[in-house]
Design a protein around this motif. Structure first.
Motif, mmCIF file in Angstrom:
data_model
loop_
_atom_site.group_PDB
_atom_site.id
_atom_site.type_symbol
_atom_site.label_atom_id
_atom_site.label_comp_id
_atom_site.label_asym_id
_atom_site.label_seq_id
_atom_site.Cartn_x
_atom_site.Cartn_y
_atom_site.Cartn_z
ATOM 1 N N GLY A 94 -19.165 13.412 -30.327
ATOM 2 C CA GLY A 94 -20.245 13.541 -29.348
ATOM 3 C C GLY A 94 -21.294 12.475 -29.557
ATOM 4 O O GLY A 94 -22.051 12.527 -30.519
ATOM 5 N N ILE A 95 -21.327 11.501 -28.679
ATOM 6 C CA ILE A 95 -22.394 10.491 -28.709
ATOM 7 C C ILE A 95 -23.631 11.082 -28.046
ATOM 8 O O ILE A 95 -24.726 10.990 -28.566
ATOM 9 C CB ILE A 95 -21.975 9.200 -27.971
ATOM 10 C CG1 ILE A 95 -20.759 8.568 -28.613
ATOM 11 C CG2 ILE A 95 -23.147 8.215 -27.934
ATOM 12 C CD1 ILE A 95 -20.149 7.440 -27.802
ATOM 13 N N GLU A 96 -23.423 11.646 -26.874
ATOM 14 C CA GLU A 96 -24.414 12.347 -26.048
ATOM 15 C C GLU A 96 -25.438 11.438 -25.389
ATOM 16 O O GLU A 96 -25.682 11.553 -24.208
ATOM 17 C CB GLU A 96 -25.127 13.469 -26.800
ATOM 18 C CG GLU A 96 -24.272 14.348 -27.690
ATOM 19 C CD GLU A 96 -22.922 14.811 -27.176
ATOM 20 O OE1 GLU A 96 -22.463 14.429 -26.093
ATOM 21 O OE2 GLU A 96 -22.276 15.583 -27.895
ATOM 22 N N THR A 97 -26.052 10.517 -26.129
ATOM 23 C CA THR A 97 -27.050 9.609 -25.554
ATOM 24 C C THR A 97 -27.236 8.422 -26.485
ATOM 25 O O THR A 97 -26.941 8.516 -27.688
ATOM 26 C CB THR A 97 -28.404 10.320 -25.340
ATOM 27 O OG1 THR A 97 -29.356 9.397 -24.785
ATOM 28 C CG2 THR A 97 -28.960 10.883 -26.641
ATOM 29 N N LEU A 102 -34.330 10.999 -27.229
ATOM 30 C CA LEU A 102 -33.686 12.222 -26.735
ATOM 31 C C LEU A 102 -32.942 12.961 -27.849
ATOM 32 O O LEU A 102 -32.892 14.194 -27.849
ATOM 33 C CB LEU A 102 -32.750 11.914 -25.570
ATOM 34 C CG LEU A 102 -33.436 11.532 -24.261
ATOM 35 C CD1 LEU A 102 -32.399 11.154 -23.202
ATOM 36 C CD2 LEU A 102 -34.336 12.655 -23.763
ATOM 37 N N ILE A 103 -32.380 12.227 -28.783
ATOM 38 C CA ILE A 103 -31.750 12.877 -29.940
ATOM 39 C C ILE A 103 -32.817 13.674 -30.688
ATOM 40 O O ILE A 103 -32.609 14.833 -31.039
ATOM 41 C CB ILE A 103 -31.059 11.849 -30.857
ATOM 42 C CG1 ILE A 103 -29.829 11.244 -30.185
ATOM 43 C CG2 ILE A 103 -30.709 12.452 -32.206
ATOM 44 C CD1 ILE A 103 -28.658 12.190 -30.001
ATOM 45 N N GLY A 109 -30.801 17.427 -35.502
ATOM 46 C CA GLY A 109 -29.872 17.471 -36.633
ATOM 47 C C GLY A 109 -28.636 16.602 -36.469
ATOM 48 O O GLY A 109 -27.887 16.404 -37.415
ATOM 49 N N LYS A 110 -28.402 16.074 -35.281
ATOM 50 C CA LYS A 110 -27.195 15.293 -35.008
ATOM 51 C C LYS A 110 -27.084 14.051 -35.894
ATOM 52 O O LYS A 110 -25.996 13.638 -36.261
ATOM 53 C CB LYS A 110 -27.155 14.897 -33.538
ATOM 54 C CG LYS A 110 -25.805 14.416 -33.086
ATOM 55 C CD LYS A 110 -25.709 14.555 -31.591
ATOM 56 C CE LYS A 110 -24.332 14.257 -31.088
ATOM 57 N NZ LYS A 110 -23.326 15.222 -31.479
ATOM 58 N N SER A 114 -29.998 11.294 -41.747
ATOM 59 C CA SER A 114 -30.844 10.198 -41.272
ATOM 60 C C SER A 114 -31.797 10.694 -40.197
ATOM 61 O O SER A 114 -31.533 11.714 -39.552
ATOM 62 C CB SER A 114 -29.988 9.070 -40.686
ATOM 63 O OG SER A 114 -29.246 8.427 -41.688
ATOM 64 N N PRO A 115 -32.862 9.960 -39.947
ATOM 65 C CA PRO A 115 -33.760 10.335 -38.854
ATOM 66 C C PRO A 115 -33.115 10.012 -37.501
ATOM 67 O O PRO A 115 -32.271 9.113 -37.405
ATOM 68 C CB PRO A 115 -35.003 9.465 -39.095
ATOM 69 C CG PRO A 115 -34.511 8.296 -39.876
ATOM 70 C CD PRO A 115 -33.350 8.800 -40.699
ATOM 71 N N PRO A 116 -33.496 10.722 -36.450
ATOM 72 C CA PRO A 116 -32.912 10.504 -35.121
ATOM 73 C C PRO A 116 -33.081 9.072 -34.607
ATOM 74 O O PRO A 116 -32.252 8.598 -33.835
ATOM 75 C CB PRO A 116 -33.676 11.480 -34.218
ATOM 76 C CG PRO A 116 -34.280 12.476 -35.129
ATOM 77 C CD PRO A 116 -34.457 11.816 -36.458
ATOM 78 N N GLU A 117 -34.098 8.385 -35.077
ATOM 79 C CA GLU A 117 -34.350 7.016 -34.625
ATOM 80 C C GLU A 117 -33.235 6.052 -35.034
ATOM 81 O O GLU A 117 -33.109 4.968 -34.466
ATOM 82 C CB GLU A 117 -35.695 6.516 -35.174
ATOM 83 C CG GLU A 117 -36.901 7.283 -34.678
ATOM 84 C CD GLU A 117 -37.080 8.661 -35.333
ATOM 85 O OE1 GLU A 117 -37.654 9.536 -34.659
ATOM 86 O OE2 GLU A 117 -36.623 8.868 -36.485
ATOM 87 N N LYS A 118 -32.406 6.453 -35.990
ATOM 88 C CA LYS A 118 -31.285 5.615 -36.430
ATOM 89 C C LYS A 118 -30.007 5.888 -35.634
ATOM 90 O O LYS A 118 -28.941 5.379 -35.975
ATOM 91 C CB LYS A 118 -31.013 5.835 -37.921
ATOM 92 C CG LYS A 118 -32.063 5.223 -38.827
ATOM 93 C CD LYS A 118 -31.657 5.309 -40.280
ATOM 94 C CE LYS A 118 -30.582 4.295 -40.562
ATOM 95 N NZ LYS A 118 -30.232 4.185 -41.984
ATOM 96 N N TRP A 119 -30.096 6.682 -34.573
ATOM 97 C CA TRP A 119 -28.895 7.121 -33.862
ATOM 98 C C TRP A 119 -28.021 5.965 -33.395
ATOM 99 O O TRP A 119 -26.799 5.992 -33.561
ATOM 100 C CB TRP A 119 -29.275 8.037 -32.702
ATOM 101 C CG TRP A 119 -28.070 8.622 -32.029
ATOM 102 C CD1 TRP A 119 -27.711 8.475 -30.728
ATOM 103 C CD2 TRP A 119 -27.045 9.440 -32.629
ATOM 104 N NE1 TRP A 119 -26.530 9.146 -30.474
ATOM 105 C CE2 TRP A 119 -26.109 9.742 -31.633
ATOM 106 C CE3 TRP A 119 -26.843 9.925 -33.907
ATOM 107 C CZ2 TRP A 119 -24.981 10.525 -31.872
ATOM 108 C CZ3 TRP A 119 -25.715 10.698 -34.155
ATOM 109 C CH2 TRP A 119 -24.806 10.988 -33.139
#
Length: 176
Positions: A94-97, A102-103, A109-110, A114-119
């Motif tokens: 699941g990439i999602e975005t 938005l993460i 938790g996705k 790591s922090p969401p900013e590293k998505w």
């Protein structure tokens, strides 16, 4: 033991391809977010040892787990390719975005730990790791998440552009 018994029952009935179903096969048996490498490898060793198995698949794999534990994915691949005489595996991801914002807002938790900013980095590196290990990704992207802006859409497009050339199919899903 229960999983191996279920696999043996399926093999006895003529099924030679097994799919290990989990939200994240790399977190099988984990206590918390970090994968338990020994438990995961033990699962794959026992399932590949069932006489009659020709192929093992996984239903889902977390990109964050791949990113944070690349050696585990490589070990699973080496085991399965050597024992089962196969040269590729696959999973749904699941990439999602492509938007870290938005993460952070909807699925914090996705990216963990790591922090969401590293998505964006997590996704691109995980796809590279999976590709290097001959895994095919069937991934999803969600269009229209609540609060999605034009900038978020651009970030998703840029992420998809960065994934070109990997062994994958990326399926858009409309948020309804």
């Amino acid at each position: 033991e229960r999983i191996v018994r279920d696999v043996a029952v399926n093999v006895k009935a003529g099924q030679t391809a097994i799919s290990l179903h989990s939200e994240d096969v790399l977190r099988y048996g984990a206590k918390g977010i970090a994968p338990d490498e020994e438990r995961v490898m033990n699962l794959f060793r026992h399932v590949t040892a069932v006489k009659g198995i020709e192929r093992i698949g996984t239903s889902h794999i977390s990109l964050a787990s791949v990113y944070h534990e690349p050696e585990l994915l490589s070990a699973i691949s080496e085991l399965c390719y050597s024992v089962l005489d196969r040269d590729w595996m696959g999973a749904q991801t699941g990439i999602e975005t492509g938007s870290g914002r938005l993460i952070a807002k909807h699925m914090r938790g996705k990216a963990a730990p790591s922090p969401p900013e590293k998505w964006h980095e997590i996704v691109t590196h995980a796809f590279g790791i999976l590709d290097d290990n001959n895994w095919f990704n069937a991934a999803t992207m969600i269009n229209g998440l609540p609060g999605e802006t034009a900038d978020d859409v651009i970030k998703s497009i840029e992420l998809i552009e960065d994934l070109k050339g990997t062994s994958s199919i990326i399926v858009p899903l409309n948020f309804v």
